[in-house]
Motif scaffolding. Structure first.
Motif, short mmCIF file in Angstrom:
data_model
loop_
_atom_site.label_atom_id
_atom_site.label_comp_id
_atom_site.label_asym_id
_atom_site.label_seq_id
_atom_site.Cartn_x
_atom_site.Cartn_y
_atom_site.Cartn_z
N TYR A 363 -28.17 -76.62 -10.71
CA TYR A 363 -29.16 -76.07 -9.78
C TYR A 363 -29.68 -74.73 -10.26
N ASN A 364 -30.70 -74.22 -9.55
CA ASN A 364 -31.32 -72.94 -9.88
C ASN A 364 -31.99 -72.98 -11.26
N ASN A 365 -32.34 -74.21 -11.70
CA ASN A 365 -32.90 -74.43 -13.05
C ASN A 365 -31.95 -73.99 -14.15
N VAL A 378 -21.61 -72.63 -22.05
CA VAL A 378 -22.62 -71.62 -21.76
C VAL A 378 -23.55 -72.16 -20.68
N THR A 379 -24.03 -71.26 -19.84
CA THR A 379 -25.03 -71.59 -18.83
C THR A 379 -26.33 -70.91 -19.22
N LEU A 380 -27.40 -71.69 -19.33
CA LEU A 380 -28.71 -71.14 -19.68
C LEU A 380 -29.70 -71.49 -18.58
N GLU A 381 -30.83 -70.79 -18.56
CA GLU A 381 -31.80 -71.00 -17.49
C GLU A 381 -33.17 -71.33 -18.07
N LYS A 397 -24.42 -66.13 -15.61
CA LYS A 397 -23.10 -66.27 -14.99
C LYS A 397 -23.27 -66.34 -13.48
N VAL A 398 -22.45 -67.16 -12.84
CA VAL A 398 -22.50 -67.28 -11.39
C VAL A 398 -21.26 -66.63 -10.81
N SER A 399 -21.48 -65.71 -9.87
CA SER A 399 -20.37 -65.01 -9.22
C SER A 399 -19.78 -65.90 -8.13
N GLY A 402 -15.83 -62.08 -4.47
CA GLY A 402 -15.39 -60.77 -4.92
C GLY A 402 -16.59 -59.92 -5.31
N LYS A 403 -16.35 -58.93 -6.16
CA LYS A 403 -17.43 -58.03 -6.55
C LYS A 403 -18.30 -58.69 -7.61
N ARG A 404 -19.62 -58.69 -7.37
CA ARG A 404 -20.55 -59.31 -8.30
C ARG A 404 -20.94 -58.32 -9.38
N LYS A 405 -20.84 -58.77 -10.66
CA LYS A 405 -21.23 -57.91 -11.77
C LYS A 405 -22.74 -57.86 -11.89
N LYS A 406 -23.22 -56.94 -12.71
CA LYS A 406 -24.66 -56.66 -12.80
C LYS A 406 -25.49 -57.90 -13.16
N ASP A 407 -25.07 -58.65 -14.18
CA ASP A 407 -25.87 -59.77 -14.66
C ASP A 407 -25.56 -61.08 -13.96
N GLU A 408 -24.65 -61.08 -13.00
CA GLU A 408 -24.26 -62.32 -12.35
C GLU A 408 -25.17 -62.63 -11.17
N ILE A 409 -25.22 -63.92 -10.82
CA ILE A 409 -25.99 -64.35 -9.65
C ILE A 409 -25.01 -64.93 -8.65
N SER A 410 -25.19 -64.59 -7.38
CA SER A 410 -24.28 -65.06 -6.34
C SER A 410 -24.51 -66.54 -6.05
N VAL A 411 -23.43 -67.24 -5.70
CA VAL A 411 -23.55 -68.66 -5.35
C VAL A 411 -24.53 -68.84 -4.19
N ASP A 412 -24.52 -67.90 -3.25
CA ASP A 412 -25.39 -68.00 -2.08
C ASP A 412 -26.86 -67.79 -2.43
#
Length: 448
Positions: A363-365, A378-381, A397-399, A402-412
């Motif tokens: 999902y999310n392309n 690896v996850t690419l978009e 990367k999908v968070s 917990g604490k989400r890192k700068k380059d991560e995207i939240s599952v929500d």
């Protein structure tokens, strides 16, 4: 790891092209429903919900300059299927192309099979760059001449003309499926192919369109006893007597056509015992297999269910030899995915040319690659934000809490309306085609 590629964990993927309109308002007919490279990778075909087939051809400079691989441009577009109506059952048959399969090339022309829910068609794609002139009995515009005016005998000659690509239907294979066709697969003997629907698999000869042979029939006498349906089927790449089909129960059955004419008794059954700890209301739905693909070598096969990709050794039926989690972070979201029907999405999967890497969509392309040798993923978009020519794709990367890192995207934050169901890998090169709703993205290995 910058990306997964042809058995090398250092492959970097970069954007090459995107095909299709940019509009946010997508017409239903433009949604891509299948993607397939031909056996050389020179041609790439897509089918859509409007019944159209678009074929792209790789520009020829790639053959002479390996450092500068050619782009894919439109080669031919044609209407493969039209909407129909079954008057006996009062059912509309939509024109959507479910599958495209190329036949191995034997002469200058190319042949492909395309299918909607009920009808399979064999198409010939050929080029014309010469036209005959100097007929005796008709004018150049096609009008017939008065025979009294014909006083000399002329020998017709061929004259050069602008290149014309013609797509002509050679055969139509119809009236053999009661249920919706989900798979077609060309046999390695290049003479036969199979077509599968929810309950039956038929064997066809490419030269004969008025009859087929039923080779699998799982329809119970009483439909109330129905417990599973066929979800995908494929011939072995080099053993013409062997094929597999997968079911909604998560089993894969391998059949040998030498054993009997009707392959209801399988030769092997591949099934992984369910982990009691993961048992839930959704277990049966997410274990349904949406795609099955043999490796090019024929030693392995890959299956895709809702959350994972599994690699099976044909010599071991008890469990897969490799399991890759595609989006395990969605396990906690299954309830909402059930409510919005996303849990029934059918993701496809594909191998790279030497079977060292597998790819599938999410999902999310997002799309995922798993390098089997290096055990890396690896996850690419696929997005227009990354669509500068030769721009390198950054791993996503999908968070999961917990604490989400700068380059991560939240599952929500994932967009479940943006999904990659159809992917294809060039049989010889690190070039991939990825279909987002109505766009086709082409990525290739970054060459230094």
């Amino acid at each position: 790891m910058a990306g997964a590629g042809g058995g090398n964990s250092d492959v970097q993927w970069c954007f090459s092209q995107v095909k299709g309109a940019i509009d946010d308002d997508v017409a239903e007919a433009d949604i891509i429903s299948t993607v397939e490279f031909n056996h050389s990778g020179e041609l790439l075909a897509t089918g859509d919900k409007g019944g159209r087939v678009v074929i792209f051809q790789q520009e020829p400079e790639s053959k002479n300059q390996p450092q500068c691989r050619g782009e894919y441009n439109v080669y031919s577009t044609f209407q493969s299927h039209e909407p129909e109506f079954d008057y006996l059952k009062s059912l509309e048959i939509e024109e959507k192309i479910n599958k495209i399969r190329w036949l191995p090339q034997k002469n200058a022309a190319q042949f492909l099979l395309s299918t909607n829910d009920k009808t399979i068609k064999l198409w010939k794609i050929s080029e014309r760059d010469k036209r005959p002139e100097g007929y005796n009995l008709k004018e150049e515009d096609g009008r017939y001449r008065d025979l009294n005016t014909v006083t000399t005998l002329r020998v017709p000659v061929f004259r050069p003309m602008d290149l014309m690509v013609e797509a002509s239907p050679r055969r139509v294979f119809s009236n053999a499926h009661t249920y919706h066709i989900n798979s077609i697969s060309v046999n390695s003997d290049c003479e036969t192919y199979l077509s599968a629907d929810d309950l039956r698999i038929n064997l066809w000869n490419l030269e004969i369109n008025d009859r087929s042979f039923n080779i699998v029939d799982i329809k119970p006498t009483n439909m109330e006893e129905l417990t599973e349906v066929i979800t995908a089927a494929e011939f072995h790449p080099n053993q013409c007597n062997t094929f597999v089909y997968s079911s909604s129960k998560g089993t894969i059955r391998l059949c040998d056509m030498r054993a009997s004419a009707l392959c209801d008794q399988h030769a092997k059954q591949f099934e992984e015992p369910e982990d009691p700890n993961n048992r839930s209301f959704f277990s049966e739905i997410i274990s349904s297999i949406s795609d099955v693909k043999f490796s090019h070598s024929g030693r392995y096969m890959m299956t895709r269910d809702y959350l994972s990709v599994k690699i099976w050794d044909l010599n071991m039926e008890s469990r897969p030899v490799e399991t890759y989690q595609v989006h395990e972070y969605l396990r906690s979201k299954l309830c909402s995915l059930y409510e919005n029907d996303c849990i029934f999405d059918k993701f496809e999967c594909c191998w790279n040319g030497n079977d060292s890497v597998v790819m599938t969509g999410s999902y999310n392309n997002f799309f995922r690659m798993f390098d089997r040798g290096y055990r890396q993923d690896v996850t690419l978009e696929a997005s227009r934000e990354n669509s500068k020519p030769r721009s390198v794709l950054k791993p996503r990367k999908v968070s999961t809490g917990g604490k989400r890192k700068k380059d991560e995207i939240s599952v929500d934050s994932l967009d479940f309306n943006k999904k990659i169901l159809h992917t294809a890998w060039h049989p010889l090169d690190n070039i991939i085609a990825v279909a987002t709703t109505n766009n086709l993205y082409i990525f290739q290995e970054k060459l230094n």
